[in-house]
Design a protein around this motif. Sequence first.
Motif, PDB file in Angstrom:
ATOM      1  N   SER A  96      90.846 -47.291  22.365  1.00  0.00           N
ATOM      2  CA  SER A  96      92.130 -46.934  21.753  1.00  0.00           C
ATOM      3  C   SER A  96      93.287 -47.780  22.274  1.00  0.00           C
ATOM      4  O   SER A  96      94.365 -47.799  21.683  1.00  0.00           O
ATOM      5  CB  SER A  96      92.441 -45.451  21.957  1.00  0.00           C
ATOM      6  N   LEU A  97      93.080 -48.496  23.380  1.00  0.00           N
ATOM      7  CA  LEU A  97      94.137 -49.360  23.921  1.00  0.00           C
ATOM      8  C   LEU A  97      94.395 -50.570  23.032  1.00  0.00           C
ATOM      9  O   LEU A  97      95.499 -51.116  23.032  1.00  0.00           O
ATOM     10  CB  LEU A  97      93.785 -49.834  25.330  1.00  0.00           C
ATOM     11  N   CYS A  98      93.405 -50.979  22.253  1.00  0.00           N
ATOM     12  CA  CYS A  98      93.611 -52.128  21.374  1.00  0.00           C
ATOM     13  C   CYS A  98      94.652 -51.756  20.338  1.00  0.00           C
ATOM     14  O   CYS A  98      94.504 -50.781  19.606  1.00  0.00           O
ATOM     15  CB  CYS A  98      92.303 -52.527  20.695  1.00  0.00           C
ATOM     16  N   ASP A  99      95.722 -52.550  20.258  1.00  0.00           N
ATOM     17  CA  ASP A  99      96.812 -52.240  19.326  1.00  0.00           C
ATOM     18  C   ASP A  99      96.593 -52.828  17.941  1.00  0.00           C
ATOM     19  O   ASP A  99      97.354 -52.566  17.020  1.00  0.00           O
ATOM     20  CB  ASP A  99      98.159 -52.699  19.884  1.00  0.00           C
ATOM     21  N   GLY A 100      95.547 -53.644  17.776  1.00  0.00           N
ATOM     22  CA  GLY A 100      95.263 -54.223  16.471  1.00  0.00           C
ATOM     23  C   GLY A 100      96.154 -55.400  16.129  1.00  0.00           C
ATOM     24  O   GLY A 100      96.380 -55.688  14.959  1.00  0.00           O
ATOM     25  N   CYS A 101      96.630 -56.114  17.142  1.00  0.00           N
ATOM     26  CA  CYS A 101      97.517 -57.254  16.873  1.00  0.00           C
ATOM     27  C   CYS A 101      96.758 -58.470  16.361  1.00  0.00           C
ATOM     28  O   CYS A 101      97.330 -59.304  15.679  1.00  0.00           O
ATOM     29  CB  CYS A 101      98.333 -57.616  18.108  1.00  0.00           C
ATOM     30  N   GLY A 102      95.494 -58.611  16.725  1.00  0.00           N
ATOM     31  CA  GLY A 102      94.680 -59.737  16.284  1.00  0.00           C
ATOM     32  C   GLY A 102      94.854 -61.009  17.086  1.00  0.00           C
ATOM     33  O   GLY A 102      94.168 -62.000  16.845  1.00  0.00           O
TER      34      GLY A 102
ATOM     35  N   PRO B 216      99.555 -46.419  13.511  1.00  0.00           N
ATOM     36  CA  PRO B 216      98.764 -47.644  13.649  1.00  0.00           C
ATOM     37  C   PRO B 216      99.431 -48.899  13.081  1.00  0.00           C
ATOM     38  O   PRO B 216      99.087 -50.007  13.461  1.00  0.00           O
ATOM     39  CB  PRO B 216      97.465 -47.343  12.908  1.00  0.00           C
ATOM     40  N   SER B 217     100.409 -48.755  12.196  1.00  0.00           N
ATOM     41  CA  SER B 217     101.050 -49.952  11.654  1.00  0.00           C
ATOM     42  C   SER B 217     102.327 -50.342  12.397  1.00  0.00           C
ATOM     43  O   SER B 217     102.967 -51.336  12.054  1.00  0.00           O
ATOM     44  CB  SER B 217     101.313 -49.805  10.158  1.00  0.00           C
TER      45      SER B 217
ATOM     46  N   PRO C 107     100.546 -48.377  19.049  1.00  0.00           N
ATOM     47  CA  PRO C 107     100.140 -47.187  18.296  1.00  0.00           C
ATOM     48  C   PRO C 107      99.925 -45.928  19.136  1.00  0.00           C
ATOM     49  O   PRO C 107     100.195 -44.831  18.646  1.00  0.00           O
ATOM     50  CB  PRO C 107      98.840 -47.630  17.615  1.00  0.00           C
ATOM     51  N   LEU C 108      99.496 -46.054  20.377  1.00  0.00           N
ATOM     52  CA  LEU C 108      99.338 -44.862  21.213  1.00  0.00           C
ATOM     53  C   LEU C 108     100.679 -44.244  21.576  1.00  0.00           C
ATOM     54  O   LEU C 108     100.779 -43.046  21.809  1.00  0.00           O
ATOM     55  CB  LEU C 108      98.553 -45.173  22.494  1.00  0.00           C
TER      56      LEU C 108
END
Length: 168
Positions: free
Chosen positions: A30-36, A121-122, A115-116
């Motif tokens: 869940s630590l991954c923020d999805g920034c890529g 999430p966006s 996101p946390l």
Amino acid sequence: MERRSGIAMIEDGFWRRKRLDEMSTEEWESLCDGCGKCCLVKLEDEETGEVAYTDVACRLLDLGTCRCSAYADRQAHVPDCIALDPGAVDRLPWMPPSCAYRLLHEGRDLPAWHPLVSGDPSSVHRAGASARGRIVSERSVGESELEDHVVSWPSARMRTRRRRAVPC
């Protein structure tokens, strides 16, 4: 586990109380923020060891969501993809300065757009902290063209707070 705005909140603020090596798999993921940004092709100078980011993304990265399209079996498709774990954070100096794993390893807190923290999430995309809209797939770029795609924005440090030790 509570839910807030579509994000499963494992344990609110767990990242402030636990070291990376104390986290459950679910907390860790869940630590991954999805920034890529970690999925961008990087070039290493053979003489200096300096690493440069490109705006070229791994062929598995969904350019719209900045998430891996084959995360569970990504290493079968991309054998040199790094499986990140608490011990690897120290050995990967190329990790983006805004990366949650790096921030927590350095004793910093997550930014408000994570996101946390935001519950959305966006929020990483709205804050301009992701690669969305700035990248191309490696499927469309030849290896000889990579140097033409070197960019500095992934290595820019976003403002984050230092954590204070709170007496028990």
